[in-house]
Write an enzyme that holds these catalytic residues in place. Structure first.
Site, PDB file in Angstrom:
ATOM      1  CB  SER A  66      -0.910   0.009   1.234  1.00 43.97           C
ATOM      2  OG  SER A  66      -0.132   0.074   2.426  1.00 43.97           O
ATOM      3  CE  LYS A  67      -2.699   6.084  -2.692  1.00 47.71           C
ATOM      4  NZ  LYS A  67      -3.685   7.188  -2.658  1.00 47.71           N
ATOM      5  NE  ARG A  68       0.542  -0.382   5.947  1.00 48.64           N
ATOM      6  CZ  ARG A  68       1.355  -1.270   6.492  1.00 48.64           C
ATOM      7  NH1 ARG A  68       2.479  -0.886   7.050  1.00 48.64           N
ATOM      8  NH2 ARG A  68       1.032  -2.552   6.497  1.00 48.64           N
TER       9      ARG A  68
END
Length: 572
Positions: A307-309
Site C-alpha cells: 500500500s501507499k504506506r
C-alpha cells in the site's frame, strides 16, 4: 439423480444436478414458488476448467480497471499477465473501464490509467480509443444492456423485487448476529404473491432486484489455485440492481464478460469470492462460462498487502522516478511467475514467447524496490549506446548541469559513469560527483590517513611541478595514450606504481578516494574545462582551480591534525 449439461464453452462446463429445473418463464406465483423451492433444496453446480493447452477457439481476455485513482503495480501486473496470455495464444487483449462508481470515477483517472498502460507497452486490441465489435467499453455506457438482462432474470424467476427498507435489512443483520448466523438476507420477499408486489409498486415503494440463490454448493477449478468450492447456504439472496436503478458490480462484470465473449478471466485473488455470485448469474442467463485464474496479491516486505504506506506503489510514480517501462514490465512479470530457469532478464517479446499461466505461483510475491532498481540499471545499460546517451544527455541539460545535451563530452561522460547509474536521475549525482572537488573534507576523513602518511606532501610537490611545466596538460590533450605514457613516466620518476601511485593521484586530482577509472576521469575533467559544455551553476572545479587549492594546503598543519589555515578553502 439425472445430470443435465448446460450450454458452455468448449473448455468449461457447468454440471447441474436438480430434481426439478427452474422454470424458464414465470408462470403463476404459486407454481413458481413450489418449483423454485424444490430446485433450491436439491441444487449443486460445478464449473470445470481444463488445462490451457487444450483450449480451442479464440482466446479473449480483459483488463478492467476502475478509474478512481492511479494504476497500482498490482493492477499493472494483472494487465501484464492478461496481455502476455493473449499474445502467447494469438488472442485478443480487451480493455474495459469499470466506471459504475460515478462519485469516485473520473475521466482524468481513466486517461492516467490508459497512459500508464501505453507507457508499459501493453497495447489493447479492443477498448477506449481503439473500438471493437463488443463495445461500448465503458460500463457507464452499458446501462441499457444491464437493465435488459435484469428484466430477463425477473421474467425467468431467478430474480425478484425486494421492498425491504434499510432499517429492515439492518434488523435482519442484528438478529442473525444474535443467533450467530451469517448476516444474509432472510428471503422476506422471495415468496411474495403477485398482489403483494403490485401493491408495493402502486405505493411507489423503492425496491431492489435480488437473485434467488439455490441451496447446495458450487465448485470451480481455478487455473492457478486448483479446486475452489463454496457452500451456498452462507450466501443469501443478493442484490443485482439497486433501488436507484444502478446495477451492482458482480452483475455488470458477468454481463460484460459474457457479452464480450471473454474466454479467460485472469484477475487478482481478492476477486475470488466474487466468482461465486458471478457463476450463479452465468448459469441463470445461460451464458458460456470462462476459465478463471486468480493471481496472488503483491506483498510489502513485511508481507502485508502493498500500500501507499510502503512508498511508491503506482506505475505513474515509478515513471516519474526515472524507471524504464521495460524494467517495470520485466520485474512485474517475475512477481509470481518464472520460466523455470535462473534467467531473470526478459524483454516484453521474450515474455510473450515464454509465458504460461500454469507457471504462475499461487503464493504472494514480495515487492522488492531494491531489486527493481537493480533491474532497471540492467535494462538501462542494455540500451543501444546512442539511446542511452540521448536519455542521460537530455537529463543533464534539463537539470541545468550542462549547456548541451549531445557532443563528445556527453558521450564520454555517459560511457564513464553509466555503471553507477541505475535510474536516469542517478546521472545527476554521478556527474556532479565527477565535477566536484571535495579535497579538504576528504583529507580530513579517517580513510585518507594511509594516503597522507605515504608522503602525500612530497607527491603533491611533484604533481604541481608536472602541471606547471605543461607536461600533464600536454598528456591530457593527447587523450588516453598521452595519459598512459605520462603516468608511466611520472611513476618511474617517483619510484611508485600500482596503488601507491594511483591512490595519491586520484586524491589530489579528483578530491576523492574512490570513483571511476582515474585516467578517464582526469581526461574528462580536462575536456570539461576546455569545451565550455558545463553550466556555471554545476559546481565544477577546473584543473587550474584544483591546482590552486593544492598550493594552499599547509601540510605541516594537516600532519598535526590541526585545522587548515584560512587560505585552504574550497573553490566556490
Amino acid at each position: 439423480m439425472a445430470a443435465a449439461m448446460l450450454a458452455g464453452t468448449p473448455w468449461t462446463r457447468i454440471r447441474v444436478f436438480p430434481d426439478v429445473a427452474p422454470p424458464i418463464l414465470r408462470q403463476s406465483s404459486v407454481y413458481y414458488r413450489r418449483s423454485i423451492f424444490s430446485f433450491r433444496r436439491r441444487f449443486s453446480i460445478s464449473a470445470c476448467s481444463f488445462p490451457e493447452k487444450n483450449v480451442e477457439g479464440e482466446v479473449r481476455v480483459r483488463f478492467a480497471p476502475s478509474p478512481t485513482g492511479n494504476l497500482h503495480v498490482g493492477g499493472a501486473r494483472t494487465a501484464l499477465f492478461n496481455y502476455l496470455f493473449a499474445r502467447s495464444k494469438g488472442g485478443k487483449f480487451v480493455l474495459r473501464i469499470e466506471d459504475t462508481d460515478l462519485e469516485r470515477s473520473s475521466r482524468e483517472s481513466e486517461e492516467a490509467v490508459l497512459r500508464d498502460l501505453s507507457w508499459l507497452g501493453l497495447n489493447w486490441d479492443e477498448g477506449p480509443g481503439v473500438g471493437g465489435d463488443y463495445g461500448p467499453y465503458r460500463q457507464s455506457e452499458r446501462n441499457s444492456l444491464y437493465k435488459q438482462y435484469a428484466e430477463k432474470l425477473l421474467e425467468s424467476g431467478h430474480v425478484y423485487r425486494c421492498f425491504c427498507s434499510n432499517e429492515e435489512l439492518e434488523k435482519m443483520k442484528e438478529i442473525a448476529k444474535l443467533k450467530q448466523l451469517p448476516p444474509v438476507y432472510n428471503g422476506k420477499w422471495a415468496s411474495a404473491t403477485d398482489e403483494e408486489v403490485q401493491e408495493q409498486m402502486e405505493n411507489g415503494t423503492p425496491y431492489t432486484y435480488r437473485f434467488r440463490v439455490p441451496k447446495g454448493s458450487l465448485k470451480i477449478n481455478d487455473l492457478i489455485r486448483g479446486e475452489v468450492s463454496w457452500n451456498l447456504e452462507t450466501l443469501g439472496d443478493f442484490v443485482i440492481m439497486r433501488s436507484n436503478g444502478q446495477p451492482v458490480y458482480n452483475f455488470c462484470v458477468t454481463v460484460d464478460d459474457a457479452t464480450m465473449a471473454i474466454s479467460h478471466v485472469i484477475r487478482a485473488e481478492e476477486h475470488l469470492p466474487n466468482t461465486l455470485r458471478q457463476a450463479l448469474i452465468y448459469k441463470s442467463l445461460g451464458f458460456n462460462m470462462p476459465y478463471f485464474a486468480h493471481v496472488s496479491l503483491i506483498l510489502a516486505p513485511d508481507r502485508s498487502k502493498l500500500s501507499k504506506r510502503h512508498g511508491a506503489t503506482s506505475v505513474g510514480q515509478f515513471r516519474e522516478m526515472g524507471y524504464l517501462p521495460q524494467a517495470m514490465v520485466n520485474y512485474l512479470a517475475l512477481l509470481g511467475w518464472g520460466d523455470g530457469t535462473e534467467n531473470e532478464f526478459f524483454t516484453l517479446e521474450q515474455l510473450v514467447e515464454k509465458f504460461s499461466i500454469t507457471r504462475v505461483n499461487k503464493s504472494g510475491a514480495v515487492f522488492d524496490s531494491t531489486k527493481l532498481r537493480w533491474m532497471n540499471g540492467q535494462h538501462l545499460r542494455a540500451l543501444p549506446s546512442e539511446e542511452l546517451t540521448n536519455l542521460i544527455g537530455n537529463r543533464w541539460k534539463s537539470t541545468g548541469t550542462l549547456k548541451v545535451s549531445a557532443g563528445a563530452f556527453v558521450e564520454e561522460a555517459v560511457q564513464l559513469l553509466k555503471d553507477g547509474i541505475d535510474l536516469i536521475p542517478d546521472a545527476d549525482k554521478a556527474l556532479s560527483d565527477l565535477l566536484s572537488y571535495p579535497l579538504h573534507s576528504t583529507l580530513l576523513s579517517p580513510d585518507a590517513k594511509s594516503v597522507l602518511d605515504d608522503k602525500l606532501n612530497e607527491f603533491s610537490v611533484s604533481l604541481l611541478a608536472a602541471y606547471d611545466s605543461g607536461e600533464l596538460l600536454a598528456a591530457l590533450e593527447e587523450g588516453h595514450a598521452g595519459w598512459k605514457k605520462w603516468v608511466k613516466s611520472f611513476g618511474k620518476s617517483l619510484n611508485r606504481k600500482g596503488k601507491s601511485l594511483f591512490m595519491p593521484l586520484r586524491l589530489l586530482l579528483t578530491g576523492k578516494l574512490h570513483g571511476p577509472d582515474i585516467g578517464s576521469s582526469v581526461i574528462l575533467l580536462y575536456r570539461a574545462g576546455t569545451s565550455g559544455d558545463v553550466a556555471p551553476q554545476a559546481g565544477f572545479a577546473t584543473l587550474d582551480e584544483r591546482f590552486k587549492m593544492l598550493r594552499q594546503i599547509n601540510w605541516d598543519t594537516l600532519a598535526k591534525d590541526e585545522p587548515f589555515i584560512e587560505a585552504a578553502t574550497t573553490v566556490s
